[in-house]
Design a protein around this motif. Sequence first.
Motif, PDB file in Angstrom:
ATOM      1  N   GLY A   1       0.793  -1.227   0.000  1.00 50.24           N
ATOM      2  CA  GLY A   1       0.000   0.000   0.000  1.00 50.24           C
ATOM      3  C   GLY A   1       0.818   1.267   0.000  1.00 50.24           C
ATOM      4  O   GLY A   1       0.268   2.359  -0.161  1.00 50.24           O
ATOM      5  N   LEU A   2       2.128   1.149   0.197  1.00 41.72           N
ATOM      6  CA  LEU A   2       2.976   2.336   0.283  1.00 41.72           C
ATOM      7  C   LEU A   2       3.647   2.674  -1.046  1.00 41.72           C
ATOM      8  O   LEU A   2       4.449   3.606  -1.115  1.00 41.72           O
ATOM      9  CB  LEU A   2       4.057   2.131   1.358  1.00 41.72           C
ATOM     10  N   PHE A   3       3.318   1.915  -2.084  1.00 38.15           N
ATOM     11  CA  PHE A   3       3.915   2.145  -3.396  1.00 38.15           C
ATOM     12  C   PHE A   3       2.873   2.730  -4.340  1.00 38.15           C
ATOM     13  O   PHE A   3       1.735   2.279  -4.381  1.00 38.15           O
ATOM     14  CB  PHE A   3       4.458   0.848  -3.983  1.00 38.15           C
TER      15      PHE A   3
ATOM     16  N   LYS B   1       5.030   6.168  -2.744  1.00 45.25           N
ATOM     17  CA  LYS B   1       4.073   7.263  -2.630  1.00 45.25           C
ATOM     18  C   LYS B   1       4.762   8.481  -2.022  1.00 45.25           C
ATOM     19  O   LYS B   1       5.767   8.349  -1.313  1.00 45.25           O
ATOM     20  CB  LYS B   1       2.889   6.838  -1.763  1.00 45.25           C
ATOM     21  N   PRO B   2       4.265   9.685  -2.298  1.00 44.94           N
ATOM     22  CA  PRO B   2       4.885  10.888  -1.727  1.00 44.94           C
ATOM     23  C   PRO B   2       4.961  10.804  -0.206  1.00 44.94           C
ATOM     24  O   PRO B   2       3.993  10.404   0.457  1.00 44.94           O
ATOM     25  CB  PRO B   2       3.950  12.014  -2.180  1.00 44.94           C
ATOM     26  N   GLY B   3       6.107  11.161   0.350  1.00 47.42           N
ATOM     27  CA  GLY B   3       6.285  11.166   1.796  1.00 47.42           C
ATOM     28  C   GLY B   3       6.683   9.834   2.400  1.00 47.42           C
ATOM     29  O   GLY B   3       6.954   9.746   3.602  1.00 47.42           O
ATOM     30  N   VAL B   4       6.739   8.775   1.595  1.00 49.92           N
ATOM     31  CA  VAL B   4       7.100   7.446   2.096  1.00 49.92           C
ATOM     32  C   VAL B   4       8.598   7.232   1.886  1.00 49.92           C
ATOM     33  O   VAL B   4       9.118   7.476   0.787  1.00 49.92           O
ATOM     34  CB  VAL B   4       6.300   6.346   1.376  1.00 49.92           C
TER      35      VAL B   4
ATOM     36  N   ALA C   1       8.860   1.464   3.481  1.00 50.90           N
ATOM     37  CA  ALA C   1       8.540   0.467   2.458  1.00 50.90           C
ATOM     38  C   ALA C   1       9.149  -0.882   2.796  1.00 50.90           C
ATOM     39  O   ALA C   1       8.531  -1.933   2.573  1.00 50.90           O
ATOM     40  CB  ALA C   1       9.039   0.950   1.093  1.00 50.90           C
ATOM     41  N   GLN C   2      10.356  -0.887   3.361  1.00 49.82           N
ATOM     42  CA  GLN C   2      11.001  -2.138   3.752  1.00 49.82           C
ATOM     43  C   GLN C   2      10.189  -2.862   4.814  1.00 49.82           C
ATOM     44  O   GLN C   2      10.015  -4.083   4.757  1.00 49.82           O
ATOM     45  CB  GLN C   2      12.416  -1.858   4.266  1.00 49.82           C
TER      46      GLN C   2
END
Length: 805
Positions: A92-94, A229-232, A237-238
């Motif tokens: 969900g973070l990509f 995603k912006p700010g991630v 992500a890892q």
Amino acid sequence: MRTLLADFRYALRVLSRAPSFAVAVIAVLALGIGANTAIFSIVNAVLLRPLPFEDPDRLVRLFHEPPQAAFPGIHRFSVSPANFYDWKRGAGLFEGMAIYRFRQFTLVGSGNAETVVAGAVGSDFFQVVRARPMLGRVFLAEEDTPARGHIVILSNGFWKSHLGGAPDAVGRTLPLDGEAYTIVGVMPAGFSVASWGVTARDLWVPLAYKDAERAVRDNHNAQVIARLKPGVGAAQAQSEMDVISTRLEREYPQANAGWGATVIPLQELIVGDIRMSLVMLLAAVALVLLIACANVGNLLLARAIGRRKEIAIRSALGAGRARVFQQLLIESLVLAMAGGAAGQRFARASLAAGAKLLSHQVPRADEIAIDARVLLFVVGASFLTALLAGALPAIRAGRSDLNDALKEGGRSDAGAAGIRTRRLLIVCEVALSVVLLMGAGVMLRSLLALRNVDAGFDPRNVLTLHVALPQTRYATPAQISTFFDTALQRLRVLPGVQTAGAIDDLPSQGGSVQPVVIEGKTELLPRDQPTVEVRKIMPGYLRAMAIPVLRGRDVADSDVEVLLVSRAAAKLLWGDADPVGRRATLPLQSKTVSKEVVGIVGDVKQGELSAPAAATVYEYTSERNWNSLSLVLRTSVPPLSLAQSAAAVVRAIDPQQPVEDIRSMQDVLDETLTSQRFSALLLALFASVALVLASVGIYSVLSYIVRGRSREIGIRTALGARTGDVVRLIVFEGMTPAVIGIAAGAVAALGAARILEKLVFGVSPSDPLTLAVVAGTLAIVALMASLVPAYRASRLDPLEVLRAS
């Protein structure tokens, strides 16, 4: 401001009256500033300049992290298709993920057949990278299927070289592997980044996986690019990928037990190990600049002391120390700016001359240029150089005694303080030179050790050529086997060829790593199953590479399904037992086909030459679907002299078949040492410059001392001093600061040795032999630089000297 302008005009007038002095100083500064500018240009392109994509900091590469028990030391691994699609659905973070591979085509046009390498990409690859075509469009989601996958996007270079830059290229067809592919787009030149392979391709086609290929989970052969995603951040992500990997391991233990995922920023991956080398080179070239500053400082100090009378008169007329300091510093600044301008030209010429060398050794080498940031660096380096080289002489000149300077017939030397200052500068020059020479010596010895390392085979007199058969024309194992069998038979009878064989991946080039299950044992989970390097070979390969058979026999044309194992593989899989006659399977290829081990062979370095030889299994089968092999010929003549005739043999079998990468095996190995060679050669160059500057500095100081002490030397000679006494006196003056500098530099070099620990092989970064050679070399150079002034001192006529005094 008016005072500054007046000082600048005066500085130009003063320097124009001493052109030889000005040229000497500008040349030394140009060398130091130019070398720094050249290296900074490389650092700027590789480390500082962002990638030519939109929001490049959000682009990351995703890899599998394999189980360390099965893949010790390997932390990045290709991705399996099924796991990728699970990642894409679960993350969900990509902002997006795209899968890609590489695919080789044969292009047959009006001339000879040629091989082109395409990026086979998922339909959303260009959206993730945010790359827009200059002509046409990118792939659509519905085109990522075998039924609609016969479309192609061209690179800018391919479009110009093969279609002449035709503006109506979109809609034309391109014959690839004998099939028509419709051109739907052309990418701009800025899209291709040479150090990121998928963007540096000739063309791109849809990946077009079949449903069965999408479901493969235990075969890792794909690459993944993703956009955060912006700010991630990468750390967030890892963490998410760790959670997804744990879930997949639980759901699919047979394929995913022990397999994780790792997230690496694209910029970091492209830079790779070159970061440490570039930082080291930047530090080394900074030392060269410091040595140049010390040299120029010596020249400026001698000139300032020679102008003591002029400065004393100005002081007597009311000029304060600050005013004198400003004037002398501005003279240094004028020289430094001229040196900076010359250095910028020198750097530009050096980069142009070394462009071909850099293209093979530095990522993003095509982007190296003198841009605004580099020009700002030149200006900053020039001001810093002016301050470093000019401040000390200006301070010393401002402290001159007014009365002594105005006395007529006074002694011409600068006094003990001036001599001490110049000796200190020589100590610094020699010490910095020791550090550079030590680094260069260790890197050169490491390069020599790598070139002479025992790789397990003999690369001399070996010719290699790569042949990749198109699947459209060679669809069956029988067709492929017939082609390569025929090619080897004809190559073996060429004049000058002793024997010939073939392998899928040459040593030192990497290749497939697979699990092996020996007969009588159950296949374990991936995290527990032993893995080895697996190579496909044809009869004659071992003889062509001079790899010894330690036990058993080599593979033969009459064999059906056999294996050879290296000594390390035999130890890993069977321990102390004899594996000859035993059987094993390669489950990634077939869980049912059992292959007999017919021999044990010597260990070979399949990857980096600095790494230990990996456990390796060589397989051979009578019916082969291996459509991509490197042919290997051992010759009795220079191998490259047979290049044309060997390629002609292949084309005689199939005129439409291209032959690629015709090289000697020695060249193949040398290409693996490009990074080490680049660092070693540049360090050696900088160290040589430092050695020359140090010798010039010692010579100039001693020449100054001889002039300043000519009256004393004349008196000593008049009182009975012999030539040898005078020579010893001057040589002692030169060797004393040199020996102190060598000692200080040795301590500094040993302290800096830790920086080189990860960059050298086969030699300690604090190697005492190298240090002894460096110290001895500098001592000899210092002695030679001392002998010329000493000889001149011994030739002084005491009567003339005393009369002049």
